[in-house]
Design a protein around this motif. Structure first.
Motif, PDB file in Angstrom:
ATOM      1  N   ASP A 460       0.698  -1.099  -0.140  1.00 21.62           N
ATOM      2  CA  ASP A 460       0.056   0.085   0.078  1.00 21.62           C
ATOM      3  C   ASP A 460       0.919   1.350  -0.148  1.00 21.62           C
ATOM      4  O   ASP A 460       2.020   1.279   0.354  1.00 21.62           O
ATOM      5  CB  ASP A 460      -0.926   0.022   1.200  1.00 21.62           C
ATOM      6  N   LEU A 461       0.226   2.398  -0.478  1.00 22.94           N
ATOM      7  CA  LEU A 461       0.791   3.750  -0.323  1.00 22.94           C
ATOM      8  C   LEU A 461       0.968   4.062   1.202  1.00 22.94           C
ATOM      9  O   LEU A 461      -0.020   3.431   1.973  1.00 22.94           O
ATOM     10  CB  LEU A 461      -0.075   4.715  -0.773  1.00 22.94           C
ATOM     11  N   ASN A 462       1.824   5.089   1.667  1.00 22.63           N
ATOM     12  CA  ASN A 462       2.008   5.081   3.092  1.00 22.63           C
ATOM     13  C   ASN A 462       0.708   6.452   3.389  1.00 22.63           C
ATOM     14  O   ASN A 462       0.169   6.291   4.284  1.00 22.63           O
ATOM     15  CB  ASN A 462       3.064   5.844   3.312  1.00 22.63           C
ATOM     16  N   VAL A 463       0.316   7.044   2.303  1.00 18.78           N
ATOM     17  CA  VAL A 463      -0.663   7.890   2.735  1.00 18.78           C
ATOM     18  C   VAL A 463      -1.931   7.744   1.711  1.00 18.78           C
ATOM     19  O   VAL A 463      -1.568   7.827   0.496  1.00 18.78           O
ATOM     20  CB  VAL A 463      -0.215   9.608   2.335  1.00 18.78           C
ATOM     21  N   GLY A 464      -2.820   7.356   2.115  1.00 18.14           N
ATOM     22  CA  GLY A 464      -4.082   7.273   1.095  1.00 18.14           C
ATOM     23  C   GLY A 464      -4.825   8.624   0.763  1.00 18.14           C
ATOM     24  O   GLY A 464      -4.541   9.339   1.397  1.00 18.14           O
ATOM     25  N   ARG A 465      -4.988   8.347  -0.538  1.00 18.33           N
ATOM     26  CA  ARG A 465      -5.561   9.593  -1.353  1.00 18.33           C
ATOM     27  C   ARG A 465      -6.374   9.399  -2.545  1.00 18.33           C
ATOM     28  O   ARG A 465      -5.832   8.263  -3.404  1.00 18.33           O
ATOM     29  CB  ARG A 465      -4.309  10.647  -1.457  1.00 18.33           C
ATOM     30  N   ARG A 466      -7.060  10.505  -2.908  1.00 17.66           N
ATOM     31  CA  ARG A 466      -7.597  10.337  -4.356  1.00 17.66           C
ATOM     32  C   ARG A 466      -7.119  11.493  -4.998  1.00 17.66           C
ATOM     33  O   ARG A 466      -6.503  12.379  -4.463  1.00 17.66           O
ATOM     34  CB  ARG A 466      -9.160  10.518  -4.057  1.00 17.66           C
ATOM     35  N   ASN A 467      -7.397  11.769  -6.343  1.00 29.59           N
ATOM     36  CA  ASN A 467      -7.053  12.609  -7.257  1.00 29.59           C
ATOM     37  C   ASN A 467      -5.508  12.896  -6.984  1.00 29.59           C
ATOM     38  O   ASN A 467      -4.963  14.089  -6.937  1.00 29.59           O
ATOM     39  CB  ASN A 467      -7.507  13.895  -6.641  1.00 29.59           C
ATOM     40  N   VAL A 468      -4.831  11.457  -7.044  1.00 31.04           N
ATOM     41  CA  VAL A 468      -3.469  11.529  -7.014  1.00 31.04           C
ATOM     42  C   VAL A 468      -2.781  11.304  -8.543  1.00 31.04           C
ATOM     43  O   VAL A 468      -3.344  10.849  -9.181  1.00 31.04           O
ATOM     44  CB  VAL A 468      -2.784  10.394  -6.264  1.00 31.04           C
ATOM     45  N   ALA A 469      -1.686  12.082  -8.676  1.00 27.89           N
ATOM     46  CA  ALA A 469      -1.026  11.781  -9.999  1.00 27.89           C
ATOM     47  C   ALA A 469       0.293  11.054  -9.760  1.00 27.89           C
ATOM     48  O   ALA A 469       0.739  10.795  -8.587  1.00 27.89           O
ATOM     49  CB  ALA A 469      -0.518  13.119 -10.332  1.00 27.89           C
ATOM     50  N   GLY A 470       0.869  10.635 -11.113  1.00 29.72           N
ATOM     51  CA  GLY A 470       1.909   9.633 -10.974  1.00 29.72           C
ATOM     52  C   GLY A 470       2.775   9.682 -12.374  1.00 29.72           C
ATOM     53  O   GLY A 470       2.412  10.187 -13.115  1.00 29.72           O
ATOM     54  N   PHE A 480       2.312  11.441  -6.381  1.00 23.76           N
ATOM     55  CA  PHE A 480       2.434  12.893  -5.619  1.00 23.76           C
ATOM     56  C   PHE A 480       0.869  13.734  -5.574  1.00 23.76           C
ATOM     57  O   PHE A 480       0.161  13.518  -6.351  1.00 23.76           O
ATOM     58  CB  PHE A 480       3.531  13.671  -6.424  1.00 23.76           C
ATOM     59  N   GLY A 481       0.946  14.456  -4.655  1.00 26.29           N
ATOM     60  CA  GLY A 481      -0.385  15.141  -4.482  1.00 26.29           C
ATOM     61  C   GLY A 481      -1.565  14.394  -4.168  1.00 26.29           C
ATOM     62  O   GLY A 481      -1.400  13.022  -3.635  1.00 26.29           O
ATOM     63  N   GLY A 482      -2.725  14.912  -4.440  1.00 27.21           N
ATOM     64  CA  GLY A 482      -4.072  14.225  -4.064  1.00 27.21           C
ATOM     65  C   GLY A 482      -4.677  14.838  -2.857  1.00 27.21           C
ATOM     66  O   GLY A 482      -4.417  16.153  -2.426  1.00 27.21           O
ATOM     67  N   LYS A 483      -5.882  14.444  -2.296  1.00 26.79           N
ATOM     68  CA  LYS A 483      -6.837  14.708  -1.480  1.00 26.79           C
ATOM     69  C   LYS A 483      -7.035  13.623  -0.479  1.00 26.79           C
ATOM     70  O   LYS A 483      -7.095  12.733  -0.997  1.00 26.79           O
ATOM     71  CB  LYS A 483      -7.892  15.567  -2.023  1.00 26.79           C
ATOM     72  N   SER A 484      -7.198  13.847   0.826  1.00 22.19           N
ATOM     73  CA  SER A 484      -7.763  12.793   1.584  1.00 22.19           C
ATOM     74  C   SER A 484      -8.436  13.098   2.958  1.00 22.19           C
ATOM     75  O   SER A 484      -8.007  12.606   4.254  1.00 22.19           O
ATOM     76  CB  SER A 484      -6.435  11.977   2.164  1.00 22.19           C
ATOM     77  N   PRO A 485      -9.459  13.987   3.297  1.00 23.17           N
ATOM     78  CA  PRO A 485      -9.835  15.055   2.156  1.00 23.17           C
ATOM     79  C   PRO A 485      -9.011  16.386   2.014  1.00 23.17           C
ATOM     80  O   PRO A 485      -9.168  17.087   1.049  1.00 23.17           O
ATOM     81  CB  PRO A 485     -11.040  15.280   2.726  1.00 23.17           C
ATOM     82  N   ALA A 486      -8.050  16.237   2.839  1.00 23.03           N
ATOM     83  CA  ALA A 486      -7.328  17.736   2.899  1.00 23.03           C
ATOM     84  C   ALA A 486      -6.277  17.629   1.564  1.00 23.03           C
ATOM     85  O   ALA A 486      -5.969  16.268   1.089  1.00 23.03           O
ATOM     86  CB  ALA A 486      -6.226  17.755   3.944  1.00 23.03           C
ATOM     87  N   ILE A 487      -6.088  18.715   1.109  1.00 16.52           N
ATOM     88  CA  ILE A 487      -5.127  18.584  -0.122  1.00 16.52           C
ATOM     89  C   ILE A 487      -3.727  18.328   0.361  1.00 16.52           C
ATOM     90  O   ILE A 487      -3.487  18.733   1.306  1.00 16.52           O
ATOM     91  CB  ILE A 487      -4.988  20.096  -0.588  1.00 16.52           C
ATOM     92  N   ARG A 488      -2.994  17.534  -0.632  1.00 23.13           N
ATOM     93  CA  ARG A 488      -1.863  16.767  -0.159  1.00 23.13           C
ATOM     94  C   ARG A 488      -0.743  17.187  -0.798  1.00 23.13           C
ATOM     95  O   ARG A 488      -0.723  17.568  -1.992  1.00 23.13           O
ATOM     96  CB  ARG A 488      -1.897  15.215  -0.176  1.00 23.13           C
ATOM     97  N   SER A 489       0.366  17.442  -0.310  1.00 30.69           N
ATOM     98  CA  SER A 489       1.952  17.654  -1.112  1.00 30.69           C
ATOM     99  C   SER A 489       2.665  16.343  -1.020  1.00 30.69           C
ATOM    100  O   SER A 489       3.730  16.518  -1.563  1.00 30.69           O
ATOM    101  CB  SER A 489       2.576  18.814  -0.433  1.00 30.69           C
ATOM    102  N   GLN A 490       2.467  15.296  -0.190  1.00 28.64           N
ATOM    103  CA  GLN A 490       3.169  14.225   0.000  1.00 28.64           C
ATOM    104  C   GLN A 490       3.600  13.454  -1.570  1.00 28.64           C
ATOM    105  O   GLN A 490       2.726  13.429  -2.300  1.00 28.64           O
ATOM    106  CB  GLN A 490       2.515  13.003   0.557  1.00 28.64           C
ATOM    107  N   THR A 491       4.990  13.201  -1.384  1.00 27.07           N
ATOM    108  CA  THR A 491       5.400  12.441  -2.678  1.00 27.07           C
ATOM    109  C   THR A 491       5.886  11.195  -1.875  1.00 27.07           C
ATOM    110  O   THR A 491       6.550  11.054  -1.059  1.00 27.07           O
ATOM    111  CB  THR A 491       6.647  13.075  -3.313  1.00 27.07           C
ATOM    112  N   GLU A 492       5.527   9.862  -2.795  1.00 25.05           N
ATOM    113  CA  GLU A 492       6.188   8.569  -2.478  1.00 25.05           C
ATOM    114  C   GLU A 492       6.793   8.075  -3.733  1.00 25.05           C
ATOM    115  O   GLU A 492       6.356   8.173  -4.812  1.00 25.05           O
ATOM    116  CB  GLU A 492       4.979   7.887  -1.981  1.00 25.05           C
ATOM    117  N   SER A 493       7.786   7.312  -3.654  1.00 24.38           N
ATOM    118  CA  SER A 493       8.582   6.453  -4.596  1.00 24.38           C
ATOM    119  C   SER A 493       8.674   5.323  -4.456  1.00 24.38           C
ATOM    120  O   SER A 493       8.483   4.807  -3.276  1.00 24.38           O
ATOM    121  CB  SER A 493      10.025   7.087  -4.503  1.00 24.38           C
TER     122      SER A 493
END
Length: 597
Positions: A460-470, A480-493
């Motif tokens: 799994d991703l470390n941070v669950g989110r929707r509207n994420v880009a890749g 990177f990015g997304g919502k959960s429901p807050a708008i996110r800045s996290q990036t995962e590799s």
């Protein structure tokens, strides 16, 4: 002396207009406009994300450079010390005396910490010396104080200004450190606290700003302070500073009501505003030895933050240009392929509610409608190339679905479903036989891998989110990015088996596009919805950090993206009106200069 031809390899040539195919620095004569011209790379100054502190803190001190820094003390009256290697912070030995609002100077392996306070107690005069592995108490300052300016080296430092709790007043006193003891020297012309100082010794220093939001700058020559040119923006509250008496950088801080992002560069005689910090903040630590390389560490946004930012000059600037518009205006669509061979897949428009199966193919200038998806849907993900793509998930209409379709260059065929039905998910992959699906509604962490015939759940991703880009492929991806429901800045590799948190976007946002279909070390994060609304912000990822580059001509969210970090493409989206506009990214761009008398 070498001739122009010997240096460049060509003679000065005649060309009617702007010459194509020129190399950097090549000179030619524009016979149409009767001018000599040359081309050079377009560069700018920029802040980018650095490695985060392990502990969020403000009112700290720092020393060193952008690639070898030390951060120590701070809220909540801590003794912690962290060392930076250019990528990440590591905790090292604590200060002997926990404190905040202290001053610091020196380099990563040889620093000085002095002054500071603990709320409700008297100010500190304590001085500690760092040898690269441990702090040692040395001779105290003559006057205990907090929020003073500190500059120089651990053997040759200067402390100026500050605040005295017992008297409730700002200080003008200056003390000089010779490696073993402090000596009072000439006072500042203006008493102040929370001033920022830079310099490389106790005979050469610059101090600027300070409470109450002064713009004053004073220069120290070893015996006295002289007022020089003011800042453009007065400030207080522990702004960050880097550099020397002839080349300094000031960033952030506070005015009477707000945190600041304003950055100013000093050239030895005057201050010039340059590119702002991505995050306005005060009470931070600053490191760096010039006005071309700064490092902003922690601070209060508020609240206290772990975030850092790195300032560099000479960053290559790419540019967006207008491409051919989609035939069907839509948003929440998917994209795959390259800048000159892309697909735009599915999407939505309203009113009335219209869910599209439409697929369009791009040849570098024009979109052409090709065969539709079998299922009308929007908010889906895709992966692959113009001739070998995969479209999966989405809504069609109503509840999220698990449908997967494979494109062979001419037709879509239904294949194995996702294990978890979802929309607003991220997707990457090389072609229709190898893809990765991650996140999605409702802020899912689920990741699935496609092998050409079926999906398998993996880490799994470390941070669950929707509207994420890749971006990337099934063995090396970026989310990177997304919502959960807050708008996110996290990036995962993603390394093929697990996700690891890496440096965050400078601007948190969801429903953005990614354009790096080949690797997880080079991509663009484009547009989306930030806390301020729909944006055109573009950030470039170099494998370690995000750097803000040129904005889209049209800010938009829920757009499609394809291509890579040097030749990207985005299309469709909402701005907030739904658009079919296409923009193409090329990096780096060049500038043609005309020589005049």
């Amino acid at each position: 002396m070498a001739t122009y031809k010997q240096t460049v390899g060509t003679a000065v040539t005649n060309f009617a207009g702007d010459k194509t195919g020129v190399v950097e620095g090549e000179l030619w004569y524009d016979s149409t406009n009767k001018h000599f011209k040359y081309q050079y790379p377009n560069t700018t100054s920029a802040w980018s994300t650095g490695g985060s502190l392990n502990t969020a803190k403000a009112r700290l001190a720092a020393s060193g450079t952008q690639t070898a820094a030390l951060a120590f003390g701070g809220e909540n009256v801590t003794a912690t010390t962290e060392s930076y290697n250019g990528t990440a912070f590591s905790e090292v030995s604590d200060l002997n005396t926990a404190r905040r609002l202290l001053a610091g100077t020196g380099i990563q392996t040889a620093s000085l910490a002095f002054g500071g306070e603990s709320p409700g107690t008297s100010d500190f005069s304590i001085t500690e010396s760092w040898n690269g592995s441990a702090w040692t108490e040395v001779a105290d300052m003559n006057t205990a104080r907090n929020i003073s300016g500190g500059s120089g080296l651990y053997t040759s430092a200067l402390g100026s200004g500050g605040f005295n709790q017992s008297g409730g007043t700002s200080e003008a006193k200056t003390e000089s450190w010779n490696g073993s003891a402090w000596t009072e020297v000439a006072d500042l012309n203006q008493a102040r606290s929370s001033n920022m100082s830079v310099g490389d010794s106790n005979t050469s220093s610059l101090t600027f700003g300070g409470s109450p939001a002064y713009a004053l700058t004073e220069s120290w020559n070893g015996s006295s302070w002289t007022e020089v040119a003011d800042l453009n923006t007065g400030r207080q509250g522990n702004s960050g500073g880097s550099g020397s008496v002839n080349a300094a950088l000031l960033y952030g801080g506070e005015n009477a009501t707000d945190n600041l992002a304003v950055t100013e560069s000093w050239n030895g005689s005057s201050w010039t505003e340059t590119v702002d910090l991505s995050t306005a903040r005060g009470s931070m630590g600053g490191a760096g030895t010039s006005n071309t390389s700064g490092f902003a560490i922690g601070g209060a946004t508020p609240p206290s933050t772990t975030a850092t930012e790195e300032f560099n000059t000479g960053v290559a600037v790419g540019a967006w240009s207008t491409g051919g518009s989609l035939n069907t205006v839509r948003y929440v669509l998917a994209g795959s392929g390259t800048q000159t061979a892309a697909l735009a897949i599915g999407g939505y428009n309203a009113p009335p509610d219209t869910f599209y199966a439409i697929t369009e193919s791009y040849d570098g200038s024009t979109w052409t409608e090709v065969n539709d998806l079998n299922n009308n849907r929007y908010d889906l993900a895709s992966a692959g190339t113009q001739t070998s793509s995969l479209a999966f998930g989405g809504s069609s209409p109503g509840s999220p679905n698990a449908v997967t379709e494979s494109w062979n260059g001419s037709n879509w065929t239904e294949v194995g479903d996702l294990n978890t039905a979802r929309s607003s998910l991220g997707g990457v992959g090389a072609d229709n036989t190898s893809a990765l699906a991650f996140g999605g509604s409702t802020a899912l962490t689920v990741t699935e891998s496609w092998n050409g015939s079926s999906w398998t759940e993996t880490s799994d991703l470390n941070v669950g989110r929707r509207n994420v880009a890749g971006s990337g492929i099934v063995t090396a991806a970026l989310a990177f990015g997304g919502k959960s429901p807050a708008i996110r800045s996290q990036t995962e590799s993603w390394n093929g088996s697990s996700w690891t948190a890496v440096n965050a976007l400078n601007t948190a946002r969801g429903a953005l596009a990614g354009t790096g279909k080949g690797t997880n070390t080079a991509t663009l994060a484009v547009g989306g919805e930030a806390g301020t609304g729909i944006v055109g912000i573009t950030e470039e990822w170099n494998g370690t950090t995000w750097t803000e580059v040129a904005d889209l001509a049209t800010s938009r969210t829920a757009l499609g993206g394809a291509g890579d970090s040097t030749a990207g493409i985005v299309f469709g989206g909402s701005s907030p009106s739904i658009t079919g506009a296409t923009e193409e990214w090329n990096s780096p761009s060049n500038v043609i200069n005309t020589l005049t008398d």
